[in-house]
Design an enzyme around this catalytic site. Structure first.
Site, PDB file in Angstrom:
ATOM      1  N   GLU A 167      25.878  -8.082  11.270  1.00 42.16           N
ATOM      2  CA  GLU A 167      26.128  -8.096   9.820  1.00 42.16           C
ATOM      3  C   GLU A 167      27.497  -7.497   9.465  1.00 42.16           C
ATOM      4  O   GLU A 167      27.591  -6.501   8.727  1.00 42.16           O
ATOM      5  CB  GLU A 167      25.024  -7.329   9.077  1.00 42.16           C
ATOM      6  CG  GLU A 167      23.636  -7.881   9.294  1.00 42.16           C
ATOM      7  CD  GLU A 167      22.531  -7.079   8.595  1.00 42.16           C
ATOM      8  OE1 GLU A 167      22.835  -6.025   8.014  1.00 42.16           O
ATOM      9  OE2 GLU A 167      21.381  -7.506   8.627  1.00 42.16           O
ATOM     10  N   GLU A 365      17.024 -11.242  12.899  1.00 43.99           N
ATOM     11  CA  GLU A 365      16.263 -10.232  12.150  1.00 43.99           C
ATOM     12  C   GLU A 365      15.515 -10.949  11.059  1.00 43.99           C
ATOM     13  O   GLU A 365      16.091 -11.750  10.321  1.00 43.99           O
ATOM     14  CB  GLU A 365      17.172  -9.195  11.470  1.00 43.99           C
ATOM     15  CG  GLU A 365      17.716  -8.115  12.341  1.00 43.99           C
ATOM     16  CD  GLU A 365      18.545  -7.086  11.556  1.00 43.99           C
ATOM     17  OE1 GLU A 365      18.274  -6.830  10.371  1.00 43.99           O
ATOM     18  OE2 GLU A 365      19.475  -6.538  12.180  1.00 43.99           O
TER      19      GLU A 365
END
Ligand code: IFM
Length: 464
Positions: A167, A365
């Site tokens: 991220e 995720e």
């Protein structure tokens, strides 16, 4: 009843990160999270910082046994830059850290768990932030490459799946736009510089990995959030297009397609926030091809055309749209702005298939946390009831299955997370794990969802 069967060899596992699980025992240096917590504990939920985590440094053997017990065949964690490296300028490793990570990786491999190792999970070493401004600095890009090379040298013969960044947009948002990561600056121009430098650091690590001729793969994990409009009007669609460009394509295009969108450059020019760059850096971004992509998905983004005047005196993406809460939406009852939208998983998959060359990818995720579960009692059979989690994951996995049937090149699912872990400013407020962490004893207590997951992981299918 319908049975959903996944492709052979599908990865089933969980994701976590070094800083959220290891604890600070025997760490060579502090990260920004360690020092920020030390200086401003009031910013953290119940003032709990990254030292009080699941203590994986001491308990990794027990943890790997628990992974195996619930059928996981793979696991992502990260190597902490601030643990592995003794001397940041030379990239020399700390021997204790090498011993620890090797033992952890070996333990996984010996138990049939494929390790997927990430190099950066928001955890800039504090010294590099203080001395150089972290990824504000071109020098730190070079130090990151040294760290990456050191990690590849020590662990590349065992780890076959590497990830450069998790991220990468989040430290930009948190640290330079919206004040939820250190250094808590609000500066659009600096944010763009950090984003750009992060891309170059990623590119250098990918190129270094290929240069070292290791026989594995390297990719990146991006949090992709599709943007949906309020009403489909032209103005709303334009707003959604901007949100997608600024939040998704800003990293996806350079890192997966090796291109930099011209429309993005135009926004940077229009707002006088073009970062400092060299043609050599652009060449690196354009030539660093990843082998796979990881995608994190939690919630969709809802947007509408701007109605109110933009009043901030620095650039944020919201200059081009406004966030919107869908009145018809279905929400996590404990997070009233967190919409639950399983079909977004399908939309992400189609986007990758149609616009990113159907690159090989995995859901790196996905997860959900509800406050009730954190408080819930241990039941008669020693488990925590988290049946809401199974219901919601089932819905999301059905959408992924639909996408795979339609040609998506997806090779696995990792849930966030394995054991409830410490989570940034929220500390242990939200718990996502297959196992509950008892904060007093450190004990790992299984949640019922892990039995459903085990059945799924071992049969490669579920029936509803
Ligand atoms: O804890 C985080 C993780 O570090 C990055 N993705 C989202 C998780 C849950 O909030």
């Amino acid at each position: 009843m319908t049975t959903y069967t996944f492709p052979e060899g599908f990865l089933w596992g969980a994701a976590a990160s070094g800083i959220q699980t290891e604890g600070t025992t025997n760490k060579a240096h502090p990260s920004i999270w360690d020092t920020w917590h030390e200086n401003n504990p009031e910013r953290f939920f119940k003032e709990i910082g990254p030292a009080k985590v699941s203590q994986t440094y001491e308990r990794f053997q027990e943890d790997v046994a628990l992974m195996k017990k619930i059928g996981m065949n793979s696991f992502r964690t990260s190597i902490q830059w601030s643990r592995l490296i003794k001397d940041f300028e030379t990239g020399e490793a700390c021997p204790d850290a090498v011993t620890f990570y090797l033992a952890y990786i070996d333990e996984m491999i010996a138990n049939g768990i494929t390790p997927m190792i990430n190099l950066y999970h928001f955890d800039m070493p504090a010294e590099l932030q203080d001395q150089y401004g972290g990824f504000e600095s071109k020098h730190v890009i070079k130090l990151f490459e040294k760290f990456a090379r050191t990690a590849f040298k020590h662990f590349g013969h065992k780890v076959k799946h590497w990830i450069t960044f998790n991220e990468p947009i989040v430290p930009v948002e948190g640290g330079y736009l919206y004040d939820f990561h250190y250094p808590c600056k609000k500066d659009g121009k600096l944010a763009v510089q950090v984003a750009f430098n992060t891309m170059v650091a990623h590119a250098k690590a990918v190129l270094a990995y290929h240069d070292m001729k290791l026989d594995g793969e390297i990719g990146v994990v991006l949090n992709l959030t599709p943007s949906y409009t309020r009403n489909g009007s032209d103005a709303d669609q334009e707003a959604a297009w901007y949100a997608d460009l600024l939040f998704n394509r800003s990293f996806l295009d350079p890192m997966v397609k090796n291109t930099i969108p011209e429309e993005l450059c135009q926004i940077l020019r229009d707002n006088d926030i073009m970062p400092a760059f060299s043609t050599a850096e652009i060449d690196e971004i354009k030539s660093a091809e990843v082998d796979f992509l990881g995608v994190n998905y939690y919630v969709p983004r809802r947007v509408k055309a701007r109605e109110a005047e933009y009043t901030l005196d620095y650039f944020t993406p919201e200059k081009y749209f406004e966030n919107y809460i869908n009145p018809q939406g279905r929400f996590n009852p404990f997070r009233d702005n967190n919409e639950i939208l399983p079909t977004a998983v399908y939309d992400i998959a189609k986007n990758i298939q149609d616009n990113y060359g159907n690159i090989k990818w995995y859901l790196a995720e996905i997860g959900i946390a509800m406050d009730l579960e954190s408080e819930g009692p241990v039941q008669h059979d020693g488990m925590i009831d988290d049946s809401f989690r199974t219901e919601l994951m089932t819905e999301h996995f059905i959408q992924l299955h639909r996408a795979i049937e339609d040609g998506a090149n997806c090779f696995g699912i990792h849930q966030w997370t394995f054991i409830d872990n410490w989570s940034w400013l929220n500390s242990f407020k939200r718990r996502y794990g297959f196992y509950r962490l008892d904060l007093e004893t450190g004990n790992r207590i299984p949640k019922r969802h892990s039995t459903w997951f085990k059945e799924l992981a071992t049969t490669n299918q579920f029936t509803v």
